[in-house]
Design a protein around this motif. Structure first.
Motif, PDB file in Angstrom:
ATOM      1  N   LEU A  28      35.892  37.658  36.443  1.00  0.00           N
ATOM      2  CA  LEU A  28      35.444  37.287  35.225  1.00  0.00           C
ATOM      3  C   LEU A  28      34.479  36.048  34.965  1.00  0.00           C
ATOM      4  CD1 LEU A  28      36.209  37.173  32.147  1.00  0.00           C
ATOM      5  CD2 LEU A  28      38.194  35.456  32.559  1.00  0.00           C
ATOM      6  N   LEU A  29      33.183  36.378  34.397  1.00  0.00           N
ATOM      7  CA  LEU A  29      32.316  35.393  34.176  1.00  0.00           C
ATOM      8  C   LEU A  29      32.643  34.827  32.758  1.00  0.00           C
ATOM      9  CD1 LEU A  29      29.367  37.652  35.539  1.00  0.00           C
ATOM     10  CD2 LEU A  29      30.781  36.034  36.743  1.00  0.00           C
ATOM     11  N   ASN A  30      32.193  33.661  32.750  1.00  0.00           N
ATOM     12  CA  ASN A  30      32.169  32.793  31.382  1.00  0.00           C
ATOM     13  C   ASN A  30      31.202  33.080  30.507  1.00  0.00           C
ATOM     14  OD1 ASN A  30      33.334  30.888  29.468  1.00  0.00           O
ATOM     15  ND2 ASN A  30      31.821  29.413  30.189  1.00  0.00           N
ATOM     16  N   ASP A  31      31.295  33.013  29.182  1.00  0.00           N
ATOM     17  CA  ASP A  31      30.076  33.168  28.292  1.00  0.00           C
ATOM     18  C   ASP A  31      30.633  32.198  27.154  1.00  0.00           C
ATOM     19  OD1 ASP A  31      31.177  34.430  25.834  1.00  0.00           O
ATOM     20  OD2 ASP A  31      31.753  35.874  27.309  1.00  0.00           O
ATOM     21  N   ASP A  32      29.577  31.971  26.082  1.00  0.00           N
ATOM     22  CA  ASP A  32      29.777  30.888  25.167  1.00  0.00           C
ATOM     23  C   ASP A  32      30.342  31.385  23.795  1.00  0.00           C
ATOM     24  OD1 ASP A  32      28.592  28.990  26.738  1.00  0.00           O
ATOM     25  OD2 ASP A  32      26.676  29.077  25.994  1.00  0.00           O
ATOM     26  N   TYR A  33      30.607  33.052  23.752  1.00  0.00           N
ATOM     27  CA  TYR A  33      31.102  33.368  22.584  1.00  0.00           C
ATOM     28  C   TYR A  33      32.372  34.204  22.543  1.00  0.00           C
ATOM     29  CZ  TYR A  33      25.837  32.570  22.029  1.00  0.00           C
ATOM     30  OH  TYR A  33      24.640  32.000  21.964  1.00  0.00           O
ATOM     31  N   THR A  34      32.851  34.574  23.298  1.00  0.00           N
ATOM     32  CA  THR A  34      34.016  35.475  23.447  1.00  0.00           C
ATOM     33  C   THR A  34      35.257  34.551  23.395  1.00  0.00           C
ATOM     34  OG1 THR A  34      33.229  37.199  25.084  1.00  0.00           O
ATOM     35  CG2 THR A  34      35.472  37.263  24.436  1.00  0.00           C
ATOM     36  N   ARG A  36      38.704  32.679  23.339  1.00  0.00           N
ATOM     37  CA  ARG A  36      39.567  32.594  24.282  1.00  0.00           C
ATOM     38  C   ARG A  36      40.614  33.616  24.288  1.00  0.00           C
ATOM     39  NH1 ARG A  36      40.521  26.009  25.570  1.00  0.00           N
ATOM     40  NH2 ARG A  36      38.151  25.526  25.671  1.00  0.00           N
ATOM     41  N   GLU A  37      41.308  33.498  23.226  1.00  0.00           N
ATOM     42  CA  GLU A  37      42.525  34.454  23.129  1.00  0.00           C
ATOM     43  C   GLU A  37      42.228  36.014  23.011  1.00  0.00           C
ATOM     44  OE1 GLU A  37      46.400  35.701  22.542  1.00  0.00           O
ATOM     45  OE2 GLU A  37      45.557  33.660  22.960  1.00  0.00           O
ATOM     46  N   PHE A  38      40.699  36.085  22.967  1.00  0.00           N
ATOM     47  CA  PHE A  38      40.512  37.745  23.051  1.00  0.00           C
ATOM     48  C   PHE A  38      40.204  37.971  24.617  1.00  0.00           C
ATOM     49  CE2 PHE A  38      37.388  41.248  23.908  1.00  0.00           C
ATOM     50  CZ  PHE A  38      37.980  42.216  23.020  1.00  0.00           C
ATOM     51  N   VAL A  39      40.025  37.088  25.507  1.00  0.00           N
ATOM     52  CA  VAL A  39      39.902  37.070  26.824  1.00  0.00           C
ATOM     53  C   VAL A  39      41.253  37.190  27.425  1.00  0.00           C
ATOM     54  CG1 VAL A  39      39.017  35.822  29.181  1.00  0.00           C
ATOM     55  CG2 VAL A  39      37.724  35.658  26.854  1.00  0.00           C
ATOM     56  N   VAL A  40      42.161  36.529  27.007  1.00  0.00           N
ATOM     57  CA  VAL A  40      43.612  36.529  27.317  1.00  0.00           C
ATOM     58  C   VAL A  40      44.336  37.846  27.008  1.00  0.00           C
ATOM     59  CG1 VAL A  40      45.904  35.535  27.110  1.00  0.00           C
ATOM     60  CG2 VAL A  40      44.088  34.016  27.360  1.00  0.00           C
ATOM     61  N   GLN A  41      43.929  38.269  25.915  1.00  0.00           N
ATOM     62  CA  GLN A  41      44.373  39.725  25.632  1.00  0.00           C
ATOM     63  C   GLN A  41      43.826  40.970  26.407  1.00  0.00           C
ATOM     64  OE1 GLN A  41      46.984  39.949  23.746  1.00  0.00           O
ATOM     65  NE2 GLN A  41      46.782  37.789  23.251  1.00  0.00           N
ATOM     66  N   VAL A  42      42.661  40.884  26.820  1.00  0.00           N
ATOM     67  CA  VAL A  42      41.905  41.564  27.845  1.00  0.00           C
ATOM     68  C   VAL A  42      42.649  41.614  29.257  1.00  0.00           C
ATOM     69  CG1 VAL A  42      39.864  42.477  28.979  1.00  0.00           C
ATOM     70  CG2 VAL A  42      40.089  41.753  26.539  1.00  0.00           C
ATOM     71  N   LEU A  43      42.920  40.164  29.646  1.00  0.00           N
ATOM     72  CA  LEU A  43      43.199  40.305  31.006  1.00  0.00           C
ATOM     73  C   LEU A  43      44.761  40.837  30.972  1.00  0.00           C
ATOM     74  CD1 LEU A  43      41.919  36.590  31.656  1.00  0.00           C
ATOM     75  CD2 LEU A  43      41.160  38.733  32.814  1.00  0.00           C
ATOM     76  N   LYS A  44      45.663  40.479  29.843  1.00  0.00           N
ATOM     77  CA  LYS A  44      46.943  41.086  30.128  1.00  0.00           C
ATOM     78  C   LYS A  44      46.788  42.665  30.008  1.00  0.00           C
ATOM     79  CE  LYS A  44      49.712  38.777  27.114  1.00  0.00           C
ATOM     80  NZ  LYS A  44      50.295  37.932  26.065  1.00  0.00           N
ATOM     81  N   ALA A  54      47.256  34.825  32.622  1.00  0.00           N
ATOM     82  CA  ALA A  54      45.951  35.183  32.017  1.00  0.00           C
ATOM     83  C   ALA A  54      45.267  33.906  31.392  1.00  0.00           C
ATOM     84  CB  ALA A  54      46.274  36.348  30.837  1.00  0.00           C
ATOM     85  N   TYR A  55      46.135  33.112  30.858  1.00  0.00           N
ATOM     86  CA  TYR A  55      45.491  31.855  30.452  1.00  0.00           C
ATOM     87  C   TYR A  55      44.841  31.037  31.345  1.00  0.00           C
ATOM     88  CZ  TYR A  55      45.121  27.716  27.873  1.00  0.00           C
ATOM     89  OH  TYR A  55      44.473  26.521  27.141  1.00  0.00           O
ATOM     90  N   ARG A  56      45.533  30.980  32.693  1.00  0.00           N
ATOM     91  CA  ARG A  56      45.065  30.263  33.663  1.00  0.00           C
ATOM     92  C   ARG A  56      43.597  30.756  34.310  1.00  0.00           C
ATOM     93  NH1 ARG A  56      47.928  30.889  37.899  1.00  0.00           N
ATOM     94  NH2 ARG A  56      50.015  31.589  36.938  1.00  0.00           N
ATOM     95  N   VAL A  57      43.697  32.036  34.364  1.00  0.00           N
ATOM     96  CA  VAL A  57      42.318  32.856  35.009  1.00  0.00           C
ATOM     97  C   VAL A  57      41.382  32.490  33.966  1.00  0.00           C
ATOM     98  CG1 VAL A  57      41.191  35.024  34.867  1.00  0.00           C
ATOM     99  CG2 VAL A  57      43.299  34.601  36.290  1.00  0.00           C
ATOM    100  N   MET A  58      41.495  32.704  32.610  1.00  0.00           N
ATOM    101  CA  MET A  58      40.419  32.251  31.523  1.00  0.00           C
ATOM    102  C   MET A  58      40.050  31.103  31.382  1.00  0.00           C
ATOM    103  SD  MET A  58      40.226  31.037  28.349  1.00  0.00           S
ATOM    104  CE  MET A  58      41.728  30.597  27.912  1.00  0.00           C
ATOM    105  N   MET A  59      40.947  30.031  31.748  1.00  0.00           N
ATOM    106  CA  MET A  59      40.496  28.604  31.541  1.00  0.00           C
ATOM    107  C   MET A  59      39.508  28.349  32.688  1.00  0.00           C
ATOM    108  SD  MET A  59      41.096  27.167  28.637  1.00  0.00           S
ATOM    109  CE  MET A  59      40.573  25.673  29.307  1.00  0.00           C
ATOM    110  N   HIS A  62      36.304  29.457  32.060  1.00  0.00           N
ATOM    111  CA  HIS A  62      35.899  28.708  31.163  1.00  0.00           C
ATOM    112  C   HIS A  62      35.196  27.476  31.722  1.00  0.00           C
ATOM    113  CE1 HIS A  62      35.232  27.140  27.208  1.00  0.00           C
ATOM    114  NE2 HIS A  62      35.873  25.945  27.405  1.00  0.00           N
ATOM    115  N   GLN A  63      36.012  26.797  32.468  1.00  0.00           N
ATOM    116  CA  GLN A  63      35.480  25.486  33.195  1.00  0.00           C
ATOM    117  C   GLN A  63      34.508  25.687  34.203  1.00  0.00           C
ATOM    118  OE1 GLN A  63      39.476  24.043  33.747  1.00  0.00           O
ATOM    119  NE2 GLN A  63      39.596  23.411  31.584  1.00  0.00           N
ATOM    120  N   LYS A  64      34.694  26.740  35.185  1.00  0.00           N
ATOM    121  CA  LYS A  64      33.889  26.742  36.320  1.00  0.00           C
ATOM    122  C   LYS A  64      32.944  27.922  36.220  1.00  0.00           C
ATOM    123  CE  LYS A  64      36.362  26.216  40.406  1.00  0.00           C
ATOM    124  NZ  LYS A  64      37.318  26.090  41.265  1.00  0.00           N
ATOM    125  N   GLY A  65      32.972  28.664  35.207  1.00  0.00           N
ATOM    126  CA  GLY A  65      31.589  29.767  35.112  1.00  0.00           C
ATOM    127  C   GLY A  65      32.219  30.972  35.453  1.00  0.00           C
TER     128      GLY A  65
END
Ligand code: NFA
Length: 103
Positions: A28-34, A36-44, A54-59, A62-65
């Motif tokens: 998963l690559l970070n971006d500035d627009y998606t 956070r909750e949408f990312v979590v829903q897709v991961l689930k 899902a929350y840990r992967v998203m964060m 988000h923090q490391k790129g």
């Protein structure tokens, strides 16, 4: 006279090696627009992660790129990466998932 068939040695169980397919990471690559909750829903939905996974992967992304989500065979990894990326696209987000062969 009578011929005998050459016979190779019976293969011993200790000779047996199980072939394992190469594994591919889905990242998963970070971006500035998606959102956070949408990312979590897709991961689930696509990767069958639970809420906290899902929350840990998203964060982490988000923090490391970027963050490795899971490893699969090549076909499964590529299919899931495209499905997840397409879910973002369908909703107007630049969310992006890529694949990479594991060392
Ligand atoms: N960085 C995004 C935001 O702040 C959230 C996000 C995380 C997007 C992980 C993509 C991947 N809304």
């Amino acid at each position: 006279g009578t011929t005998t068939k050459p016979r190779t040695r019976t293969r011993q169980k200790s000779d047996t090696k199980v072939a394992r397919p190469p594994l591919w990471k889905v990242i998963l690559l970070n971006d500035d627009y998606t959102p956070r909750e949408f990312v979590v829903q897709v991961l689930k939905a696509v990767f069958r992660l639970n809420e906290s996974q899902a929350y840990r992967v998203m964060m982490t992304a988000h923090q490391k790129g970027a963050c490795v989500i899971a490893v699969y065979t090549r076909d499964v990894a590529e299919t899931k990466a495209k499905e997840a990326t397409d879910l973002g696209k369908m909703n107007g987000y630049p969310l992006y998932f890529t694949t990479e062969r594991e060392e």
